[in-house]
Design a protein around this motif. Structure first.
Motif, short mmCIF file in Angstrom:
data_model
loop_
_atom_site.label_atom_id
_atom_site.label_comp_id
_atom_site.label_asym_id
_atom_site.label_seq_id
_atom_site.Cartn_x
_atom_site.Cartn_y
_atom_site.Cartn_z
N GLY A 113 114.88 0.99 69.97
CA GLY A 113 115.08 0.52 71.40
C GLY A 113 114.56 1.15 72.28
N MET A 114 114.80 2.68 72.35
CA MET A 114 114.42 3.47 73.54
C MET A 114 112.77 3.50 73.70
SD MET A 114 115.75 7.32 74.48
CE MET A 114 114.91 8.48 75.99
N LEU A 115 112.17 3.60 72.41
CA LEU A 115 110.93 3.55 72.48
C LEU A 115 110.22 2.10 72.85
CD1 LEU A 115 108.35 4.83 71.63
CD2 LEU A 115 108.29 4.15 69.32
N PHE A 116 110.86 1.18 72.56
CA PHE A 116 110.12 -0.25 72.78
C PHE A 116 110.43 -0.43 74.41
CE2 PHE A 116 111.61 -2.00 68.57
CZ PHE A 116 110.52 -1.25 67.63
N ALA A 117 111.77 -0.02 74.87
CA ALA A 117 111.90 -0.07 76.28
C ALA A 117 110.83 0.83 77.25
CB ALA A 117 113.21 0.21 76.61
N ALA A 118 110.67 1.96 76.66
CA ALA A 118 109.68 2.79 77.40
C ALA A 118 108.11 2.02 77.33
CB ALA A 118 109.66 4.06 76.66
N ARG A 119 107.88 1.69 76.22
CA ARG A 119 106.48 0.84 76.00
C ARG A 119 106.41 -0.30 76.93
NH1 ARG A 119 101.88 2.63 74.48
NH2 ARG A 119 101.36 0.93 73.26
N ALA A 120 107.39 -1.03 77.16
CA ALA A 120 107.54 -1.96 78.09
C ALA A 120 107.53 -1.81 79.46
CB ALA A 120 108.80 -2.91 77.93
N LEU A 121 108.13 -0.57 80.00
CA LEU A 121 107.95 -0.13 81.20
C LEU A 121 106.45 0.58 81.55
CD1 LEU A 121 111.01 2.33 82.05
CD2 LEU A 121 110.11 0.37 83.18
N GLN A 122 105.74 1.35 80.43
CA GLN A 122 104.47 1.36 80.59
C GLN A 122 103.47 0.29 80.98
OE1 GLN A 122 103.85 3.58 76.83
NE2 GLN A 122 103.08 5.41 77.95
N GLY A 123 103.76 -0.86 80.18
CA GLY A 123 103.29 -1.99 80.49
C GLY A 123 103.49 -2.70 82.06
N VAL A 124 104.53 -2.54 82.61
CA VAL A 124 105.03 -3.31 83.72
C VAL A 124 104.17 -2.12 84.82
CG1 VAL A 124 106.70 -3.18 85.73
CG2 VAL A 124 107.18 -3.89 83.29
N PHE A 125 104.15 -0.81 84.66
CA PHE A 125 103.42 0.05 85.53
C PHE A 125 101.99 -0.19 85.50
CE2 PHE A 125 107.76 1.91 85.94
CZ PHE A 125 107.95 1.84 87.23
N GLY A 126 101.36 -0.24 84.02
CA GLY A 126 100.11 -0.44 84.14
C GLY A 126 99.61 -1.62 84.87
N ALA A 127 100.55 -2.53 84.73
CA ALA A 127 99.95 -3.82 85.48
C ALA A 127 100.07 -3.77 87.15
CB ALA A 127 101.03 -5.08 84.91
N LEU A 128 100.79 -2.79 87.60
CA LEU A 128 100.60 -2.45 89.03
C LEU A 128 99.16 -1.59 89.18
CD1 LEU A 128 104.20 -1.50 89.93
CD2 LEU A 128 102.85 -3.34 90.75
N LEU A 129 99.14 -0.68 88.25
CA LEU A 129 98.09 0.59 88.45
C LEU A 129 96.45 -0.16 88.18
CD1 LEU A 129 97.56 3.28 88.84
CD2 LEU A 129 97.99 3.80 86.31
N ALA A 130 96.51 -0.99 87.11
CA ALA A 130 95.09 -1.57 86.83
C ALA A 130 94.37 -2.24 87.95
CB ALA A 130 95.11 -2.19 85.56
N PRO A 131 95.09 -3.35 88.29
CA PRO A 131 94.35 -4.18 89.51
C PRO A 131 94.28 -3.31 90.84
CG PRO A 131 96.43 -5.00 89.04
CD PRO A 131 96.38 -4.03 87.99
N ALA A 132 95.41 -2.55 91.27
CA ALA A 132 95.25 -1.83 92.55
C ALA A 132 94.03 -0.76 92.38
CB ALA A 132 96.38 -0.76 92.41
N SER A 133 93.79 -0.18 91.09
CA SER A 133 92.68 0.69 90.89
C SER A 133 91.35 0.07 91.11
CB SER A 133 92.67 1.37 89.45
OG SER A 133 93.84 1.96 89.13
N LEU A 134 91.18 -0.98 90.47
CA LEU A 134 90.05 -1.83 90.60
C LEU A 134 89.65 -2.50 92.07
CD1 LEU A 134 87.31 -2.58 88.90
CD2 LEU A 134 88.77 -4.64 87.97
#
Length: 529
Positions: A113-134
């Protein structure tokens, strides 16, 4: 004007001179772009070790990957608009810091449960990081030659990052611990944050910046549902194939001939509920965007012929590319018997090809325009995948896998550099984040569709070969048949992945009309006072 060393700096304004620290900013942004690309594959090789350590069952193991892809794909368009309206530097900093925190949580996870939640959080912040970078690259580099070089760096990372992720995941899993697949992100992300504060300038969309909340809800749920639906199809196909293969092995060992045919992953009713539901939500989103005053995704971004062609090409390339890395990694480990670190190293010719062609493409785009390179790149990448469709149980690495991967990498570099350039040029200062998010979203949706389609075709080839051989009157070694059947499945996937990349080249040839003269788009350079 406020100095950019403050994260809350006011947006920079256009001026006659480009931003003096733009190349340093590119280096900082490149680090975090690599993080996002790596994280899609770095955990793949570590899956068995993670599952064994945390007691994750085979039925739920896929959520280690799916939790990331769902949130990343679902939140991309919203992340792009947040970057435009809230500030691209601010969004970048929050995305990088959040990604580091989520990675730390994944590294200390004590249960699934903790691992899945961490991976989901990585996806959320990645969705901020990727378009902002480009988007930052788009507003920092406005000279066509400089922009082509900047996108050459981005294209090299986008095309080669997945292979590097496989190598790094193998090294960390074999020589350290699977937890380092997460912790390795921490120093990179934190260094990027520290360097970005004084180096990267702030920029925001001018004019009306009111958020389209209903649109954000519709597209986030719609994209997440589509990605999940196709992910379920791929997982069901692989699970059904594994069960049927095990059953057929037992039947053959007992001298039987009544073999089991695996059920198609496309018969998963719940998968279709998510796919159709997601498509309905996306359709409603489009209708809403056409009527709302402040759309999350202005339709002019997609309906422009050149950008639309770039997005379609991106979807098809994403669909074909995922098959290359996924099935090639399986071939190296399950057929040739490579250890994880060796399998990762064996994937590096793709990265080599990308680095060679990305550098060449950055010099050629301002001279010949995007279209010829995108068509050439698609055909070269398709030729690489088609070469690997001839792999066999005893194929030597240097005979087919090396030249096939090198061709694939050369093609991807020639594709991604002009693709990234074309998909964003002309979108304007107001829509840079939205346009870059759309590019990322098409690749993510394409990857989920490609995984489902190629996995299904692979499973079909495996079951057809197994049934034909085991049903013959000549006695066969079940283990040898199973291994050859796997190769049949992988090579079938390579063939169809090559077809997807050919379709991408055709789409670029038919839809894209932009020439080298269209690339500058008249965007004013960013200046920091």
């Amino acid at each position: 004007m406020t100095h950019p060393s403050s994260p809350s700096a006011e947006p920079v304004t256009p001026a006659s001179e480009p931003y003096e620290k733009r190349w340093l900013a590119l280096g900082v942004i490149a680090m975090t772009v690599l993080l996002v690309i790596l994280d899609a594959t770095i955990v793949n090789i570590a899956l068995p070790a993670v599952s064994a350590d945390l007691g994750i069952s085979a039925a739920t193991q896929q959520w280690i990957v799916t939790a990331y892809t769902l949130t990343f794909g679902g939140f991309l368009l919203l992340g792009g608009r947040i970057a435009d309206f809230w500030g691209r530097k601010r969004t970048y900093l929050v995305g990088a810091a959040g990604f580091a925190i989520a990675s730390a949580l994944g590294g200390i996870a004590q249960n699934e449960g903790m691992l899945f939640a961490a991976r989901a959080l990585q996806g959320v912040f990645g969705a901020l990081l990727a378009p902002a970078s480009l988007a930052l690259l788009t507003v920092l580099f406005t000279d066509p030659k400089e922009r082509a070089k900047a996108f050459g760096v981005y294209g090299a990372i986008a095309g080669g990052g997945s292979a590097v992720g496989l190598l790094l995941g193998g090294v960390l899993t074999e020589y350290a611990d699977w937890r380092w697949c997460f912790w390795v992100n921490l120093p990179v992300a934190l260094l990027a944050v520290v360097l970005a504060i004084p180096i990267v300038p702030e920029s925001k969309a001018p004019g009306d910046t009111k958020y389209d909340i209903p649109g954000a809800v519709l597209i986030t749920l719609g994209l997440a549902a589509i990605v999940y639906g196709f992910t379920r199809v791929a997982e069901a196909s692989q699970t059904n194939a594994g069960e049927a293969q095990a059953a057929n092995g037992q039947i053959a060992a007992q001298g039987g001939r009544d073999f089991v045919t695996p059920a198609s992953g496309w018969t998963d009713g719940l998968a279709w509920v998510f796919i159709v539901g997601g498509l309905v939500l996306v359709a409603l989103f489009v209708l809403l965007e056409l009527r709302t005053r402040n759309p999350l995704l202005p339709m002019r971004i997609v309906l422009d012929r050149n950008r639309g062609g770039a997005y379609l090409t991106s979807t098809l390339v994403g669909a074909g590319l995922i098959g290359a890395f996924f099935f090639l990694s399986l071939y190296f480990q399950q057929v040739l018997g490579y250890e994880p670190v060796v399998a990762g190293a064996a994937s590096l010719p793709t990265t080599l090809g990308v680095f060679i062609s990305a550098g060449a493409a950055s010099a050629l785009v301002p001279r010949v325009g995007p279209k010829p390179l995108m068509v050439l790149g698609g055909l070269l990448a398709a030729a690489g995948l088609f070469t690997m469709s001839f792999l066999g149980v005893d194929s030597g690495f240097w005979a087919l896998a090396f030249p096939g991967q090198l061709l694939l990498g050369l093609g991807l570099g020639f594709t991604f550099v002009p693709l990234s350039n074309l998909a964003l040029v002309g979108a304007g200062e107001h829509d840079a984040g939205a346009a870059s998010a759309m590019l990322n979203a098409t690749q993510q949706v394409g990857a989920s569709i490609g995984t489902a389609v190629l996995a299904s075709l692979s499973v079909g080839a495996i079951s057809a070969y197994s049934a034909d051989v085991l049903a013959s009157p000549t006695p066969q070694d079940p283990a040898a048949v199973a291994l050859q059947a796997q190769v049949e499945g992988y090579t079938t996937a390579f063939t169809w992945a090559a077809a997807l990349l050919v379709l991408g080249a055709v789409a670029a040839a038919l839809l894209i009309k932009a020439t080298k003269d269209d690339l500058p788009a008249g965007d004013a350079p960013v200046h920091v006072g």
